[in-house]
Design a protein around this motif. Structure first.
Motif, PDB file in Angstrom:
ATOM      1  N   ASP A  37       0.829  -1.207   0.000  1.00 27.46           N
ATOM      2  CA  ASP A  37       0.000   0.000   0.000  1.00 27.46           C
ATOM      3  C   ASP A  37       0.863   1.256   0.000  1.00 27.46           C
ATOM      4  O   ASP A  37       0.490   2.270  -0.597  1.00 27.46           O
ATOM      5  CB  ASP A  37      -0.931   0.000   1.221  1.00 27.46           C
ATOM      6  CG  ASP A  37      -1.859  -1.207   1.234  1.00 27.46           C
ATOM      7  OD1 ASP A  37      -2.488  -1.477   0.190  1.00 27.46           O
ATOM      8  OD2 ASP A  37      -1.923  -1.891   2.269  1.00 27.46           O
ATOM      9  N   CYS A  38       1.999   1.186   0.659  1.00 29.46           N
ATOM     10  CA  CYS A  38       2.899   2.345   0.685  1.00 29.46           C
ATOM     11  C   CYS A  38       3.528   2.579  -0.684  1.00 29.46           C
ATOM     12  O   CYS A  38       3.640   3.717  -1.150  1.00 29.46           O
ATOM     13  CB  CYS A  38       3.992   2.138   1.729  1.00 29.46           C
ATOM     14  SG  CYS A  38       3.398   1.880   3.410  1.00 29.46           S
ATOM     15  N   LEU A  39       3.943   1.499  -1.333  1.00 35.09           N
ATOM     16  CA  LEU A  39       4.639   1.626  -2.614  1.00 35.09           C
ATOM     17  C   LEU A  39       3.697   2.008  -3.750  1.00 35.09           C
ATOM     18  O   LEU A  39       4.051   2.828  -4.606  1.00 35.09           O
ATOM     19  CB  LEU A  39       5.341   0.309  -2.960  1.00 35.09           C
ATOM     20  CG  LEU A  39       6.474  -0.140  -2.032  1.00 35.09           C
ATOM     21  CD1 LEU A  39       6.984  -1.515  -2.448  1.00 35.09           C
ATOM     22  CD2 LEU A  39       7.616   0.866  -2.043  1.00 35.09           C
ATOM     23  N   ILE A  40       2.520   1.436  -3.785  1.00 38.32           N
ATOM     24  CA  ILE A  40       1.612   1.608  -4.918  1.00 38.32           C
ATOM     25  C   ILE A  40       0.599   2.719  -4.686  1.00 38.32           C
ATOM     26  O   ILE A  40       0.317   3.521  -5.591  1.00 38.32           O
ATOM     27  CB  ILE A  40       0.886   0.290  -5.235  1.00 38.32           C
ATOM     28  CG1 ILE A  40       1.894  -0.837  -5.481  1.00 38.32           C
ATOM     29  CG2 ILE A  40      -0.028   0.458  -6.451  1.00 38.32           C
ATOM     30  CD1 ILE A  40       2.849  -0.586  -6.638  1.00 38.32           C
ATOM     31  N   ASP A  41       0.060   2.793  -3.466  1.00 36.20           N
ATOM     32  CA  ASP A  41      -1.034   3.736  -3.190  1.00 36.20           C
ATOM     33  C   ASP A  41      -0.624   4.913  -2.322  1.00 36.20           C
ATOM     34  O   ASP A  41      -1.480   5.682  -1.874  1.00 36.20           O
ATOM     35  CB  ASP A  41      -2.196   2.982  -2.525  1.00 36.20           C
ATOM     36  CG  ASP A  41      -2.765   1.887  -3.409  1.00 36.20           C
ATOM     37  OD1 ASP A  41      -2.771   2.078  -4.652  1.00 36.20           O
ATOM     38  OD2 ASP A  41      -3.175   0.840  -2.877  1.00 36.20           O
TER      39      ASP A  41
ATOM     40  N   SER B 253      12.290   5.209  -6.170  1.00 38.73           N
ATOM     41  CA  SER B 253      12.431   5.951  -4.907  1.00 38.73           C
ATOM     42  C   SER B 253      11.158   5.970  -4.072  1.00 38.73           C
ATOM     43  O   SER B 253      11.034   6.772  -3.151  1.00 38.73           O
ATOM     44  CB  SER B 253      12.867   7.389  -5.195  1.00 38.73           C
ATOM     45  OG  SER B 253      11.928   8.042  -6.025  1.00 38.73           O
ATOM     46  N   ARG B 254      10.217   5.095  -4.364  1.00 40.78           N
ATOM     47  CA  ARG B 254       8.948   5.096  -3.619  1.00 40.78           C
ATOM     48  C   ARG B 254       9.167   4.769  -2.140  1.00 40.78           C
ATOM     49  O   ARG B 254       8.615   5.410  -1.259  1.00 40.78           O
ATOM     50  CB  ARG B 254       7.981   4.083  -4.232  1.00 40.78           C
ATOM     51  CG  ARG B 254       7.741   4.230  -5.719  1.00 40.78           C
ATOM     52  CD  ARG B 254       6.812   5.369  -6.051  1.00 40.78           C
ATOM     53  NE  ARG B 254       5.425   5.041  -5.742  1.00 40.78           N
ATOM     54  CZ  ARG B 254       4.383   5.812  -6.085  1.00 40.78           C
ATOM     55  NH1 ARG B 254       4.604   6.948  -6.725  1.00 40.78           N
ATOM     56  NH2 ARG B 254       3.164   5.472  -5.780  1.00 40.78           N
ATOM     57  N   LEU B 255       9.972   3.763  -1.872  1.00 38.47           N
ATOM     58  CA  LEU B 255      10.209   3.380  -0.485  1.00 38.47           C
ATOM     59  C   LEU B 255      11.022   4.439   0.247  1.00 38.47           C
ATOM     60  O   LEU B 255      10.758   4.738   1.421  1.00 38.47           O
ATOM     61  CB  LEU B 255      10.932   2.037  -0.424  1.00 38.47           C
ATOM     62  CG  LEU B 255      11.209   1.491   0.987  1.00 38.47           C
ATOM     63  CD1 LEU B 255       9.916   1.285   1.750  1.00 38.47           C
ATOM     64  CD2 LEU B 255      11.993   0.173   0.905  1.00 38.47           C
ATOM     65  N   ALA B 256      11.975   5.045  -0.425  1.00 39.04           N
ATOM     66  CA  ALA B 256      12.789   6.092   0.202  1.00 39.04           C
ATOM     67  C   ALA B 256      11.914   7.249   0.666  1.00 39.04           C
ATOM     68  O   ALA B 256      12.085   7.771   1.783  1.00 39.04           O
ATOM     69  CB  ALA B 256      13.853   6.587  -0.778  1.00 39.04           C
ATOM     70  N   ARG B 257      10.966   7.648  -0.156  1.00 45.45           N
ATOM     71  CA  ARG B 257      10.082   8.750   0.222  1.00 45.45           C
ATOM     72  C   ARG B 257       9.166   8.353   1.378  1.00 45.45           C
ATOM     73  O   ARG B 257       8.882   9.171   2.254  1.00 45.45           O
ATOM     74  CB  ARG B 257       9.255   9.192  -0.990  1.00 45.45           C
ATOM     75  CG  ARG B 257      10.080   9.846  -2.080  1.00 45.45           C
ATOM     76  CD  ARG B 257       9.238  10.823  -2.910  1.00 45.45           C
ATOM     77  NE  ARG B 257       8.077  10.154  -3.475  1.00 45.45           N
ATOM     78  CZ  ARG B 257       8.063   9.535  -4.668  1.00 45.45           C
ATOM     79  NH1 ARG B 257       9.168   9.485  -5.397  1.00 45.45           N
ATOM     80  NH2 ARG B 257       6.981   8.964  -5.120  1.00 45.45           N
TER      81      ARG B 257
END
Length: 340
Positions: free
Chosen positions: A141-145, A186-190
């Motif tokens: 959910d964190c990465l995609i949404d 960079s989705r997880l980094a943010r």
């Protein structure tokens, strides 16, 4: 760390002999005289007697030191948060086991720790007894949404200051879905940067691959911790992993550094384990922890009870070894001034 501080892992069956006062998280070990001369080919772990069944008094002392019920023993906290990606594209080398046990050891000794389970198998979530069945909010959910990490992080029962972002089977489709997403690397980094609370350590447990999920972990981390099984096959893909890390450093994350190498599944009965250890130490030098994780049945049993070996059998050789490794990592972070 001096060699002697890790000899509880390398030596015979003399482990950390902490005093009841335990004012500092240090370990003292001695090696039996003449053990090294007995046979030049015998591993440093060769026991004088069965290490899996140590004297009860010594086991109790180690258990108290590792569980730290009084909270008096503390490992140094870094000046800046340390984000460590635990990566190796080879499966079965101890990535998840290392992530779980290091996180628990640090949390039991005064550090605030977050574990991000980035493997669709969800083994780190299982090892920390965190629900990760279908429908549970997870790292997908964190990465995609763009769901905030704080909304999916769960406290780990019985371990103060330890939190886990679980992985469900939904994460298996994230590799494909991320392909068309803007700034996919960079989705997880943010997500980690946006977390309102600051942790001392963030451990990211990677899948056994070099896909987009692992790339996200490498972009989010400052340090890479590579567990290496003490067998020949574990060395074969290491160059490819290092090359990928270098590519990420050059193009996406210039501060990324392979800071820590941990030797796992060390079998004291074989010369091969010693040979692999020497090859790794000769190549990586000071990056290799003095602590070595032996093969230990307690380490393998613990996940079936939803626990780390630190809480399942804190007096075991496996727990002692991971405690020494966690202490060494903590001391290195202080000695280098952190890696913000």
């Amino acid at each position: 760390m001096p060699r002697s501080s890790a000899s509880a892992t390398h030596g015979s069956d003399s482990f950390a002999d902490a005093s009841p006062d335990a004012s500092a998280p240090t370990t003292v070990a001695t090696e039996p005289q003449g053990a090294a001369e007995a046979d030049e080919h015998v591993s440093r772990e060769t026991p004088g007697r069965d290490e899996d069944d140590p004297p009860l008094a010594m086991e109790a002392l180690r258990a108290v030191q590792i569980l730290n019920p009084s909270g008096e023993i503390s490992m140094p906290r870094p000046d800046q948060p340390r984000v460590l990606c635990v990566a190796n594209q080879k499966g079965g080398v101890g990535k998840t086991t290392t992530t779980v046990n290091l996180a628990v050891a640090l949390a039991l000794h005064g550090n605030r720790v977050l574990v991000v389970d980035l493997d669709p198998q969800g083994n780190a979530s299982t090892g920390l007894n965190v629900p990760h069945h279908a429908g549970v909010p997870d790292v997908y959910d964190c990465l995609i949404d763009n769901v905030p990490l704080a909304e999916v992080a769960q406290p780990v029962e019985g371990i103060p200051n330890l939190f886990c972002v679980p992985a469900t089977i939904d994460l298996a489709g994230a590799e494909i879905e991320l392909v068309s997403v803007v700034a996919r690397e960079s989705r997880l980094a943010r997500a980690i940067a946006a977390h309102p609370e600051k942790f001392d350590y963030v451990f990211i447990d990677c899948p056994p691959s070099l896909g987009l999920l692992t790339v996200n972990a490498l972009c989010a981390a400052q340090e890479v911790l590579i567990p290496i099984q003490c067998e020949y096959y574990a060395l074969e893909g290491l160059n490819q992993l290092i090359n990928n890390i270098n590519l990420v450093r050059q193009h996406l994350n210039p501060i990324l550094d392979v800071s820590t190498i941990l030797l796992t599944m060390y079998d004291r009965r074989t010369r091969l384990a010693d040979a692999v250890e020497q090859d790794v130490r000769n190549h990586f030098g000071a990056k290799v922890l003095e602590a070595v994780i032996p093969r230990n049945v307690r380490v393998s049993e613990a996940p079936s009870y939803g626990q780390s070996v630190m809480t399942y059998d804190p007096g075991s050789r496996g727990a002692t070894s991971y405690f020494e490794a966690a202490l060494e990592i903590a001391m290195r972070g202080v000695n280098t001034g952190g890696t913000a």
